[in-house]
Design a protein around this motif. Structure first.
Motif: not given
Lengths: 112, 114
Positions: B26-28, B51-54, B67-72
């Motif tokens: 969700x945005x934010x 923050x892109x980490x488990x 995985x998490x990407x920079x855009x969340x």
């Protein structure tokens, strides 16, 4: 480890009757408790949480630390309340941050 | 405000294959959690990403990864699929405040393993 128990898989009431969905939990520390609801063909959504102490759609829930319960109540059930209800817990502090532990859910049916 | 979205809606795989499920937060929001919901059960926590980490993991084997990407946004990968992996996979997003942040759920991806 934490655990959430919802003893009733199914609950049926008539419109206008009071309804109480039971939730018991076990956790040695301080928990934050939630009720989530899933209406037919819709996603899981937050109904209420303990810390906000709000009444949403006429529902309230009181945390009883002595009995480790967080029962959901509504004085007059409506047909649109028919849904699946999940009680859930997040431990405050410790290493289980962010981990929602859910009960198995109660299907509430409100008859006209 | 855009809610949590997941893709695909449904997926059929065979035992031993690998699968990737996707989630847009969700945005934010900056945190994504994944849950597995077997038929007739409540959702079970798989893991959370911040923050892109488990940032916490449930009782799932290493063949479940993410995985998490920079855009969340986030992906859930499952290797060596087993029949018991058949379930609804839910993604939830939240804003990390260091407490019991409210999680908002997507519609889920229904995975069937044959």
């Amino acid at each position: 480890a934490q655990r959430v128990t919802q003893p009733e898989k199914l609950l049926s009431v008539f419109k206008g009757a009071p309804v109480e969905l039971k939730c018991n939990y076990s956790y040695s520390g301080s928990p934050e408790l939630f009720w989530y609801v899933q209406y037919s063909r819709q996603r899981l959504q937050l109904l209420l949480r303990h810390i906000s102490r709000e009444s949403i759609k006429g529902f309230t829930a009181d945390l009883n630390k002595g009995e480790t319960s967080f029962h959901l109540k509504k004085p007059f059930a409506q047909e649109e309340d028919s849904a699946m209800y999940y009680c859930a817990l997040i431990p405050l502090g410790g290493t289980s941050y962010g981990k929602l532990t859910f009960g198995q859910g109660t299907i509430l049916t409100v008859h006209p | 405000e855009t809610g949590v979205t997941q893709s695909p809606t449904h997926l059929i795989k065979t035992r031993g294959q690998q699968v990737t499920l996707r989630c847009s937060s969700q945005s934010g929001h900056n945190t994504v959690s994944w849950y597995q919901q077997a038929l007739g059960q409540g959702p079970q926590f798989i893991f959370q990403y911040y923050r892109e980490e488990e940032n916490g993991r449930g009782n799932f084997p290493p063949r479940f990864s993410g995985l998490q990407f920079p855009n969340y946004s986030s992906e859930l990968n499952v290797n060596a699929l087993e029949l018991d992996d058949s379930a609804l996979y839910l993604c939830a997003s939240s804003f990390f405040r260091g407490g019991a942040d409210t999680q908002y759920f997507g519609p889920g991806t229904r995975l069937t393993v044959l």
